[in-house]
Design a protein around this motif. Sequence first.
Motif, PDB file in Angstrom:
ATOM      1  N   VAL A   1       0.845  -1.205   0.000  1.00 37.54           N
ATOM      2  CA  VAL A   1       0.000   0.000   0.000  1.00 37.54           C
ATOM      3  C   VAL A   1       0.877   1.250   0.000  1.00 37.54           C
ATOM      4  O   VAL A   1       0.651   2.200  -0.755  1.00 37.54           O
ATOM      5  CB  VAL A   1      -0.944   0.005   1.224  1.00 37.54           C
ATOM      6  CG1 VAL A   1      -1.591   1.375   1.403  1.00 37.54           C
ATOM      7  CG2 VAL A   1      -2.028  -1.059   1.072  1.00 37.54           C
ATOM      8  N   ALA A   2       1.901   1.251   0.867  1.00 34.73           N
ATOM      9  CA  ALA A   2       2.811   2.394   0.939  1.00 34.73           C
ATOM     10  C   ALA A   2       3.571   2.580  -0.370  1.00 34.73           C
ATOM     11  O   ALA A   2       3.732   3.706  -0.854  1.00 34.73           O
ATOM     12  CB  ALA A   2       3.796   2.203   2.097  1.00 34.73           C
ATOM     13  N   LEU A   3       4.041   1.482  -0.947  1.00 35.73           N
ATOM     14  CA  LEU A   3       4.787   1.566  -2.202  1.00 35.73           C
ATOM     15  C   LEU A   3       3.924   2.133  -3.331  1.00 35.73           C
ATOM     16  O   LEU A   3       4.389   2.941  -4.140  1.00 35.73           O
ATOM     17  CB  LEU A   3       5.320   0.182  -2.591  1.00 35.73           C
ATOM     18  CG  LEU A   3       6.453  -0.371  -1.722  1.00 35.73           C
ATOM     19  CD1 LEU A   3       6.760  -1.816  -2.104  1.00 35.73           C
ATOM     20  CD2 LEU A   3       7.705   0.495  -1.865  1.00 35.73           C
ATOM     21  N   VAL A   4       2.669   1.729  -3.372  1.00 35.21           N
ATOM     22  CA  VAL A   4       1.755   2.246  -4.397  1.00 35.21           C
ATOM     23  C   VAL A   4       1.528   3.739  -4.196  1.00 35.21           C
ATOM     24  O   VAL A   4       1.561   4.531  -5.146  1.00 35.21           O
ATOM     25  CB  VAL A   4       0.405   1.488  -4.361  1.00 35.21           C
ATOM     26  CG1 VAL A   4      -0.635   2.201  -5.219  1.00 35.21           C
ATOM     27  CG2 VAL A   4       0.581   0.060  -4.845  1.00 35.21           C
ATOM     28  N   ALA A   5       1.308   4.141  -2.934  1.00 39.86           N
ATOM     29  CA  ALA A   5       1.079   5.559  -2.638  1.00 39.86           C
ATOM     30  C   ALA A   5       2.288   6.400  -3.037  1.00 39.86           C
ATOM     31  O   ALA A   5       2.147   7.476  -3.639  1.00 39.86           O
ATOM     32  CB  ALA A   5       0.776   5.736  -1.154  1.00 39.86           C
ATOM     33  N   ILE A   6       3.486   5.911  -2.708  1.00 41.52           N
ATOM     34  CA  ILE A   6       4.717   6.636  -3.053  1.00 41.52           C
ATOM     35  C   ILE A   6       4.866   6.736  -4.570  1.00 41.52           C
ATOM     36  O   ILE A   6       5.194   7.793  -5.114  1.00 41.52           O
ATOM     37  CB  ILE A   6       5.945   5.930  -2.445  1.00 41.52           C
ATOM     38  CG1 ILE A   6       5.885   5.991  -0.914  1.00 41.52           C
ATOM     39  CG2 ILE A   6       7.240   6.567  -2.952  1.00 41.52           C
ATOM     40  CD1 ILE A   6       6.872   5.068  -0.231  1.00 41.52           C
ATOM     41  N   THR A   7       4.611   5.633  -5.251  1.00 41.15           N
ATOM     42  CA  THR A   7       4.744   5.597  -6.712  1.00 41.15           C
ATOM     43  C   THR A   7       3.795   6.582  -7.381  1.00 41.15           C
ATOM     44  O   THR A   7       4.170   7.279  -8.337  1.00 41.15           O
ATOM     45  CB  THR A   7       4.470   4.177  -7.240  1.00 41.15           C
ATOM     46  OG1 THR A   7       5.392   3.263  -6.631  1.00 41.15           O
ATOM     47  CG2 THR A   7       4.635   4.113  -8.760  1.00 41.15           C
ATOM     48  N   LEU A   8       2.566   6.673  -6.881  1.00 40.21           N
ATOM     49  CA  LEU A   8       1.584   7.599  -7.456  1.00 40.21           C
ATOM     50  C   LEU A   8       2.084   9.041  -7.364  1.00 40.21           C
ATOM     51  O   LEU A   8       1.891   9.840  -8.284  1.00 40.21           O
ATOM     52  CB  LEU A   8       0.242   7.461  -6.737  1.00 40.21           C
ATOM     53  CG  LEU A   8      -0.537   6.172  -7.010  1.00 40.21           C
ATOM     54  CD1 LEU A   8      -1.790   6.119  -6.138  1.00 40.21           C
ATOM     55  CD2 LEU A   8      -0.914   6.081  -8.488  1.00 40.21           C
ATOM     56  N   VAL A   9       2.743   9.370  -6.243  1.00 43.93           N
ATOM     57  CA  VAL A   9       3.263  10.731  -6.078  1.00 43.93           C
ATOM     58  C   VAL A   9       4.484  10.959  -6.964  1.00 43.93           C
ATOM     59  O   VAL A   9       4.597  11.991  -7.638  1.00 43.93           O
ATOM     60  CB  VAL A   9       3.637  10.991  -4.602  1.00 43.93           C
ATOM     61  CG1 VAL A   9       4.339  12.339  -4.451  1.00 43.93           C
ATOM     62  CG2 VAL A   9       2.393  10.961  -3.734  1.00 43.93           C
ATOM     63  N   LEU A  10       5.391  10.001  -6.999  1.00 41.80           N
ATOM     64  CA  LEU A  10       6.641  10.179  -7.743  1.00 41.80           C
ATOM     65  C   LEU A  10       6.424  10.296  -9.242  1.00 41.80           C
ATOM     66  O   LEU A  10       7.179  10.988  -9.935  1.00 41.80           O
ATOM     67  CB  LEU A  10       7.594   9.016  -7.456  1.00 41.80           C
ATOM     68  CG  LEU A  10       8.110   8.885  -6.019  1.00 41.80           C
ATOM     69  CD1 LEU A  10       9.064   7.706  -5.907  1.00 41.80           C
ATOM     70  CD2 LEU A  10       8.799  10.168  -5.570  1.00 41.80           C
ATOM     71  N   PHE A  11       5.419   9.618  -9.748  1.00 37.50           N
ATOM     72  CA  PHE A  11       5.225   9.586 -11.202  1.00 37.50           C
ATOM     73  C   PHE A  11       3.974  10.330 -11.661  1.00 37.50           C
ATOM     74  O   PHE A  11       3.542  10.173 -12.797  1.00 37.50           O
ATOM     75  CB  PHE A  11       5.174   8.135 -11.682  1.00 37.50           C
ATOM     76  CG  PHE A  11       6.483   7.412 -11.486  1.00 37.50           C
ATOM     77  CD1 PHE A  11       7.540   7.591 -12.362  1.00 37.50           C
ATOM     78  CD2 PHE A  11       6.667   6.581 -10.391  1.00 37.50           C
ATOM     79  CE1 PHE A  11       8.749   6.939 -12.170  1.00 37.50           C
ATOM     80  CE2 PHE A  11       7.878   5.920 -10.184  1.00 37.50           C
ATOM     81  CZ  PHE A  11       8.923   6.107 -11.081  1.00 37.50           C
ATOM     82  N   CYS A  12       3.426  11.145 -10.773  1.00 39.84           N
ATOM     83  CA  CYS A  12       2.272  11.940 -11.185  1.00 39.84           C
ATOM     84  C   CYS A  12       2.760  13.141 -11.999  1.00 39.84           C
ATOM     85  O   CYS A  12       3.914  13.567 -11.864  1.00 39.84           O
ATOM     86  CB  CYS A  12       1.476  12.402  -9.973  1.00 39.84           C
ATOM     87  SG  CYS A  12       2.280  13.677  -8.959  1.00 39.84           S
ATOM     88  N   PRO A  13       1.913  13.696 -12.867  1.00 40.50           N
ATOM     89  CA  PRO A  13       2.308  14.872 -13.656  1.00 40.50           C
ATOM     90  C   PRO A  13       2.736  16.026 -12.759  1.00 40.50           C
ATOM     91  O   PRO A  13       2.265  16.150 -11.623  1.00 40.50           O
ATOM     92  CB  PRO A  13       1.017  15.219 -14.422  1.00 40.50           C
ATOM     93  CG  PRO A  13       0.256  13.930 -14.484  1.00 40.50           C
ATOM     94  CD  PRO A  13       0.566  13.225 -13.198  1.00 40.50           C
ATOM     95  N   ALA A  14       3.626  16.868 -13.254  1.00 40.79           N
ATOM     96  CA  ALA A  14       4.165  17.983 -12.468  1.00 40.79           C
ATOM     97  C   ALA A  14       3.051  18.873 -11.928  1.00 40.79           C
ATOM     98  O   ALA A  14       3.121  19.353 -10.792  1.00 40.79           O
ATOM     99  CB  ALA A  14       5.126  18.807 -13.325  1.00 40.79           C
TER     100      ALA A  14
END
Length: 204
Positions: free
Chosen positions: A69-82
């Motif tokens: 769950v944490a990894l998914v949340a982090i990934t969503l932030v890191l790869f979201c549009p600027a």
Amino acid sequence: MSVSWEILNVVGISAFAISGAIIAMEEKYDLFGAYVLGLVTAFGGGVIRNALIGLPTDVLWKQELMIYVALVAITLVLFCPAKWFQYCKKWLNFFDAIGLAAFSVQGALYASGKGLPLVAVIFAAVMTGIGGGMIRDLLAGRKPLVLQKEIYALWSVITGVVIGLHWLEDGWQLLALCVLVVALRMVSTIYGWHLPRIVQRKMG
């Protein structure tokens, strides 16, 4: 209570993982560093709590689903549009407030469920609520929020008292408590509420 436990766990871990990832990007961490900071923020408070109230610290590794769950949340932030990231930054305090509320309640429930005394329930609420955020800020080279003038840990203390005295136990009541803590945290941030500071007296 088990349903409440799982909901609070998911909400708290997601919120703190997101806040850790946002700060990592602000500090220009590389990809690995961003994941490390996000995970430490999400799980650091629980590890500290377990260590200080005599529970096994390796319980973390039994939370495989929560790590994902944490990894998914982090990934969503890191790869979201600027554009989305700039929007997320504006809500950093809100994510932090959600993590504080959810983990304070969760930590208090954990200690209360073990039959520990009130002081231990309060301590568990505080360390679970603020521990991950403190580690996050220290690793990012920032002064921890809990040490600044804003009221922060007090909301965890109040949460521990309420749950430790068994004033609230129903799932909906606990959810309402979480919402209240988030609201109080945000209001204290907006209006700059703070505890009295100790002023050193001049000699002579």
